[in-house]
Design a protein around this motif. Structure first.
Motif, short mmCIF file in Angstrom:
data_model
loop_
_atom_site.label_atom_id
_atom_site.label_comp_id
_atom_site.label_asym_id
_atom_site.label_seq_id
_atom_site.Cartn_x
_atom_site.Cartn_y
_atom_site.Cartn_z
N ASP A 244 31.63 45.24 34.30
CA ASP A 244 32.73 44.29 34.12
C ASP A 244 32.66 43.31 35.28
O ASP A 244 32.56 43.72 36.44
N VAL A 245 32.73 42.03 34.95
CA VAL A 245 32.54 41.01 35.98
C VAL A 245 33.74 40.05 36.00
O VAL A 245 33.98 39.35 35.01
N PRO A 246 34.48 40.01 37.11
CA PRO A 246 35.60 39.07 37.18
C PRO A 246 35.11 37.63 37.37
O PRO A 246 33.92 37.40 37.56
N MET A 247 36.05 36.72 37.36
CA MET A 247 35.68 35.30 37.48
C MET A 247 36.43 34.65 38.64
O MET A 247 37.40 35.21 39.16
N THR A 248 35.98 33.46 38.99
CA THR A 248 36.64 32.69 40.05
C THR A 248 36.78 31.26 39.56
O THR A 248 35.91 30.78 38.80
N LEU A 249 37.83 30.60 39.98
CA LEU A 249 38.00 29.18 39.66
C LEU A 249 37.49 28.40 40.87
O LEU A 249 38.03 28.54 41.97
#
Ligand code: ASP
Length: 314
Positions: A111-116
């Motif tokens: 599972d890979v989170p994201m960044t803005l």
């Protein structure tokens, strides 16, 4: 007859006798590619055979999925695909494959989170300033992504709809080329996975406005979450799975599942994931049953959201 049965058994036992191709649906150097290369290294050791990455970018990841759906089901053509596998049926009116019937499932991977993130020259210094800036300059700004149905597309949409602003989007073959454009100042903003952004954030080559997780990411603990800065409940994580063409023999699938399970528990793979802000799945998720269940639930979750938003490709 007896001979034929015997030789089929032998070949399944021997699998794999040549390199296994893992198709990556996006450009080299991006999040899917980075995850695939890290996985291929350990999974190849498990299989005692090289796992070779083939980047087959295009149409938000659906070109690669279609190719593997139609490949020979012999265990030598596999696919790594993310959440886009669940959004494609609603997004693409003429999807040439069916995620629920055209594949055998091996299991989930990570599972890979994201960044803005933004180009370094963008004036706002925090999320509050960014929201005001976007609202004021939305006609001048653009948002990069990896095509319709890419995680960057979905996350960008969630962000712009939450702040009720539309920004022009610019699609690339993956977020690796989009990242190059962002660092070169040709695009302004992007929502992308930590596996592609962590190094650039730490090196100060991009500006970061927040992570898409409920709580801070240990390897990026200096970055606040979007939720803690006011975008309540903003929680997006990208899940990945491994697929084989429908009809791949059970004996071959069993070997692949065992190799995947050993890989997600491998200490080096796990710590590399943590360094990149991601999380290898637990053994029980690296199974065909878990991937099948999750994919179905995700298709059911995203279908109505996408239909309501009226986004699709012909
Ligand atoms: N996973 C894509 C890539 O590897 C990016 C995305 O889905 O947004 O480029």
């Amino acid at each position: 007859m007896v001979l034929m049965v015997a030789s089929a058994t032998v070949s399944a036992q021997e699998y794999p006798t040549k390199p296994v191709i893992l198709a990556v649906p996006f450009a080299a150097g991006g999040p899917a590619d980075t995850l695939a290369r890290n996985l291929a290294q350990v999974m190849g050791q498990q299989l005692k055979q090289q796992m070779v990455i083939e980047n087959v970018a295009g149409a938000g990841g659906t070109v690669a999925a279609n190719r593997v759906a139609k490949a020979k089901p012999d265990g030598y053509s596999l696919l790594i695909a993310h959440i886009g596998m669940a959004t494609a049926p609603a997004l693409y009116r003429k999807l040439p494959f069916n995620p629920l019937t055209d594949f055998e499932y091996i299991g989930q991977v990570a599972d890979v989170p994201m960044t803005l993130i933004a180009k370094t020259g963008l004036p706002p210094d925090n999320l509050t300033e960014l929201i005001a800036y976007v609202k004021k300059n939305k006609d001048k700004l653009n948002l990069g992504n990896a095509g319709l149905g890419a995680a960057s597309h979905l996350c960008g949409l969630l962000f712009t709809s939450r702040i009720q602003s539309e920004i022009t989007t610019i699609p690339y073959n993956g977020t690796a080329p989009a990242m190059a454009a962002l660092m070169g100042g040709q695009i302004d903003l992007m929502c992308d996975q930590t596996t592609n952004t962590t190094t650039q954030i730490k090196a100060g080559r991009v500006k970061v406005y927040g992570t898409t997780t409920k709580t801070r990411i240990p390897s990026l603990s200096m970055v606040p979450t979007l939720a803690e800065q006011g975008l309540k409940d903003f929680d997006v994580s990208v899940w990945y799975g491994i697929y084989a063409p429908k009809g791949t023999p059970k004996s071959v699938l069993d070997k692949l599942v065992a190799a995947l399970q050993a890989s997600v528990q491998d200490a080096q793979f796990k710590s590399r994931m943590v360094e990149l802000g991601a999380l290898a799945v637990t053994k029980d998720k690296a199974t065909p049953e878990s991937l099948a269940k999750h994919l179905k639930a995700e298709i059911e979750k995203w279908g109505p959201i996408i239909k309501k938003a009226g986004i699709y490709a012909d």
